[in-house]
Design a protein around this motif. Structure first.
Motif, mmCIF file in Angstrom:
data_model
loop_
_atom_site.group_PDB
_atom_site.id
_atom_site.type_symbol
_atom_site.label_atom_id
_atom_site.label_comp_id
_atom_site.label_asym_id
_atom_site.label_seq_id
_atom_site.Cartn_x
_atom_site.Cartn_y
_atom_site.Cartn_z
ATOM 1 N N VAL A 1 38.068 4.763 8.115
ATOM 2 C CA VAL A 1 37.431 3.605 7.495
ATOM 3 C C VAL A 1 37.096 2.599 8.591
ATOM 4 O O VAL A 1 37.953 2.216 9.385
ATOM 5 C CB VAL A 1 38.335 2.957 6.434
ATOM 6 N N ARG A 2 35.849 2.209 8.645
ATOM 7 C CA ARG A 2 35.354 1.408 9.762
ATOM 8 C C ARG A 2 35.723 -0.066 9.614
ATOM 9 O O ARG A 2 35.744 -0.610 8.518
ATOM 10 C CB ARG A 2 33.827 1.543 9.843
ATOM 11 N N SER A 3 36.021 -0.693 10.744
ATOM 12 C CA SER A 3 36.225 -2.138 10.769
ATOM 13 C C SER A 3 34.987 -2.797 11.363
ATOM 14 O O SER A 3 34.161 -2.140 11.996
ATOM 15 C CB SER A 3 37.461 -2.486 11.605
ATOM 16 N N LEU A 4 34.853 -4.090 11.137
ATOM 17 C CA LEU A 4 33.751 -4.865 11.706
ATOM 18 C C LEU A 4 34.325 -6.029 12.505
ATOM 19 O O LEU A 4 35.312 -6.629 12.094
ATOM 20 C CB LEU A 4 32.840 -5.435 10.615
ATOM 21 N N THR A 5 33.705 -6.348 13.618
ATOM 22 C CA THR A 5 34.071 -7.566 14.330
ATOM 23 C C THR A 5 33.417 -8.755 13.626
ATOM 24 O O THR A 5 32.441 -8.593 12.889
ATOM 25 C CB THR A 5 33.591 -7.522 15.787
ATOM 26 N N PRO A 6 33.949 -9.962 13.827
ATOM 27 C CA PRO A 6 33.282 -11.132 13.249
ATOM 28 C C PRO A 6 31.810 -11.227 13.645
ATOM 29 O O PRO A 6 30.968 -11.585 12.822
ATOM 30 C CB PRO A 6 34.092 -12.304 13.825
ATOM 31 N N GLN A 7 31.488 -10.886 14.889
ATOM 32 C CA GLN A 7 30.089 -10.971 15.306
ATOM 33 C C GLN A 7 29.222 -9.956 14.564
ATOM 34 O O GLN A 7 28.080 -10.236 14.219
ATOM 35 C CB GLN A 7 29.958 -10.760 16.814
ATOM 36 N N GLU A 8 29.777 -8.766 14.310
ATOM 37 C CA GLU A 8 29.023 -7.770 13.545
ATOM 38 C C GLU A 8 28.757 -8.257 12.120
ATOM 39 O O GLU A 8 27.695 -7.993 11.551
ATOM 40 C CB GLU A 8 29.781 -6.442 13.525
ATOM 41 N N GLY B 1 26.966 -3.231 1.408
ATOM 42 C CA GLY B 1 28.242 -2.535 1.470
ATOM 43 C C GLY B 1 29.138 -3.081 2.564
ATOM 44 O O GLY B 1 30.328 -3.329 2.354
ATOM 45 N N GLU B 2 28.570 -3.297 3.740
ATOM 46 C CA GLU B 2 29.355 -3.825 4.859
ATOM 47 C C GLU B 2 29.874 -5.221 4.556
ATOM 48 O O GLU B 2 31.044 -5.531 4.781
ATOM 49 C CB GLU B 2 28.504 -3.839 6.136
ATOM 50 N N ILE B 3 28.999 -6.079 4.041
ATOM 51 C CA ILE B 3 29.384 -7.463 3.766
ATOM 52 C C ILE B 3 30.336 -7.532 2.579
ATOM 53 O O ILE B 3 31.298 -8.307 2.574
ATOM 54 C CB ILE B 3 28.127 -8.324 3.516
ATOM 55 N N GLY B 4 30.079 -6.708 1.553
ATOM 56 C CA GLY B 4 30.888 -6.754 0.346
ATOM 57 C C GLY B 4 32.344 -6.436 0.585
ATOM 58 O O GLY B 4 33.226 -6.907 -0.141
ATOM 59 N N ARG B 5 32.644 -5.638 1.601
ATOM 60 C CA ARG B 5 34.030 -5.320 1.933
ATOM 61 C C ARG B 5 34.834 -6.566 2.272
ATOM 62 O O ARG B 5 36.050 -6.576 2.141
ATOM 63 C CB ARG B 5 34.087 -4.372 3.127
ATOM 64 N N PHE B 6 34.152 -7.610 2.738
ATOM 65 C CA PHE B 6 34.841 -8.796 3.218
ATOM 66 C C PHE B 6 34.725 -9.954 2.228
ATOM 67 O O PHE B 6 34.886 -11.105 2.593
ATOM 68 C CB PHE B 6 34.299 -9.187 4.593
ATOM 69 N N GLN B 7 34.458 -9.607 0.968
ATOM 70 C CA GLN B 7 34.273 -10.636 -0.050
ATOM 71 C C GLN B 7 35.458 -11.598 -0.102
ATOM 72 O O GLN B 7 35.286 -12.813 -0.051
ATOM 73 C CB GLN B 7 34.098 -9.979 -1.415
ATOM 74 N N ASN B 8 36.666 -11.060 -0.204
ATOM 75 C CA ASN B 8 37.832 -11.927 -0.365
ATOM 76 C C ASN B 8 38.028 -12.865 0.815
ATOM 77 O O ASN B 8 38.353 -14.040 0.648
ATOM 78 C CB ASN B 8 39.090 -11.079 -0.559
ATOM 79 N N ARG B 9 37.821 -12.340 2.033
ATOM 80 C CA ARG B 9 38.086 -13.135 3.225
ATOM 81 C C ARG B 9 36.957 -14.090 3.570
ATOM 82 O O ARG B 9 37.135 -14.996 4.373
ATOM 83 C CB ARG B 9 38.359 -12.211 4.424
ATOM 84 N N SER C 1 28.853 -10.871 21.470
ATOM 85 C CA SER C 1 29.088 -9.442 21.327
ATOM 86 C C SER C 1 30.402 -9.025 21.945
ATOM 87 O O SER C 1 30.945 -7.976 21.642
ATOM 88 C CB SER C 1 27.932 -8.660 21.974
ATOM 89 N N GLY C 2 30.944 -9.837 22.840
ATOM 90 C CA GLY C 2 32.206 -9.493 23.446
ATOM 91 C C GLY C 2 33.390 -9.817 22.568
ATOM 92 O O GLY C 2 34.525 -9.456 22.873
ATOM 93 N N PRO D 1 38.525 -7.307 15.096
ATOM 94 C CA PRO D 1 37.938 -6.839 13.845
ATOM 95 C C PRO D 1 38.029 -7.883 12.753
ATOM 96 O O PRO D 1 38.997 -8.634 12.669
ATOM 97 C CB PRO D 1 38.795 -5.601 13.491
ATOM 98 N N ALA D 2 37.015 -7.907 11.907
ATOM 99 C CA ALA D 2 37.059 -8.769 10.737
ATOM 100 C C ALA D 2 38.021 -8.160 9.737
ATOM 101 O O ALA D 2 38.201 -6.956 9.690
ATOM 102 C CB ALA D 2 35.671 -8.890 10.134
#
Length: 291
Positions: A72-79, A158-166, A224-225, A229-230
């Motif tokens: 399951v993939r994570s995203l950085t805040p910048q992503e 889909g990517e953004i929706g994963r972080f709805q709560n946060r 980008s550096g 992960p978000a």
């Protein structure tokens, strides 16, 4: 046991179920999925699972690994910021393309979704509000008549929706969101493309701008550096969704890294969860919801 579904239908069921598990934060970033384990636990062949995982990978929700494994993939805040910026550009284009094409029936469908949001807001039903919200924005993209735009937008949702709560605290209240949706729809009714585009851009831009401000305040560059992960986990978790018909196994759908999906582990920091410069620095508030 022979499953009474053809491979295409079963693949769709596996895809939809795993996607919901990821978006609902039941499978955390870093959780390992195994094609072999899924096949054993769901009592189905590996072909439909492979197809479903390919779709999830194409949507950026999982990362494929060697030997038929995925994570399951994570995203950085910048992503996440980048995703919001691309979403803004897509929806501005969608509104401009939709306005010459939109019919009274289309306007009625948009109005119905706003009414749904209003009802959910009155009940404090954040998850249902969010679902109607997503449907509103996806309908705008559908009305653009551009399938490629819809495809890319669906992936970003889909990517953004994963972080709805946060990301709730990055947004305004549900009432503010309703006001903004109604203003967008009013501009579309008037066929005022410039105003509708400007209102749409402003509506979507707020979370990214506030996240950038949060990163600056916490000492993160937001560039980008910044690879912390978000974190999709919120202050509370919705109940596990029911396993769709034809998926027989009990428990988590082949989360091979069991410790990462256990209740005890969820109380601790799981792999792929944000560090001090990530979204976890922002307290989630059930009353805040905008994008």
């Amino acid at each position: 046991m022979t499953v009474a579904f053809d491979n295409l239908t079963l693949s769709q069921r596996v895809y939809e179920h795993l996607r919901e598990e990821i978006l609902a934060d039941h499978l955390l970033p870093g959780t390992e999925l195994s094609e072999v384990a899924l096949s054993r636990e769901l009592a189905i062949s590996r072909g439909p699972i492979r197809e479903a995982m390919g779709r999830l990978s194409a949507e950026g929700l999982i990362t494929m690994r060697p030997r038929r494994r995925a994570e399951v993939r994570s995203l950085t805040p910048q992503e996440l910021i980048d995703a919001y910026q691309v979403r803004e550009a897509l929806e501005v284009m969608a509104v401009r393309l939709a306005i010459p094409r939109v019919t009274e029936a289309d306007l009625a469908r948009l109005e119905e979704l706003i009414d749904e949001m209003a009802a959910h807001s009155a009940e404090g039903a954040v998850r249902e509000f969010f679902a109607a919200n997503v449907s509103f924005h996806e309908l705008l993209c559908e009305l653009s008549g551009n399938p490629k735009l819809q495809e890319v937008h669906h992936r970003l949702e889909g990517e953004i929706g994963r972080f709805q709560n946060r990301t709730l605290a990055l947004r305004g209240s549900m009432d503010d969101s309703l006001t903004e949706h109604r203003a967008i729809l009013a501009a579309i009714r008037l066929r005022d493309a410039d105003r509708a585009a400007a209102l749409t851009a402003e509506h979507i831009r707020v979370p990214a701008e506030r996240l950038q401000a949060t990163l600056r305040a916490s000492g993160g560059s937001g560039g980008s550096g910044d690879d912390a992960p978000a974190e999709p986990a919120g202050t509370s978790r919705p109940e596990r969704s029911e396993r769709p018909e034809g998926l027989r196994a009990e428990g988590p759908p082949a989360a091979v890294s069991r410790a990462e999906s256990s209740p005890a582990a969820r109380g601790a920091r799981a792999p792929g969860v944000a560090g001090s410069s990530g979204i976890s620095d922002v307290e989630a508030s059930p009353a805040g919801l905008r994008g």
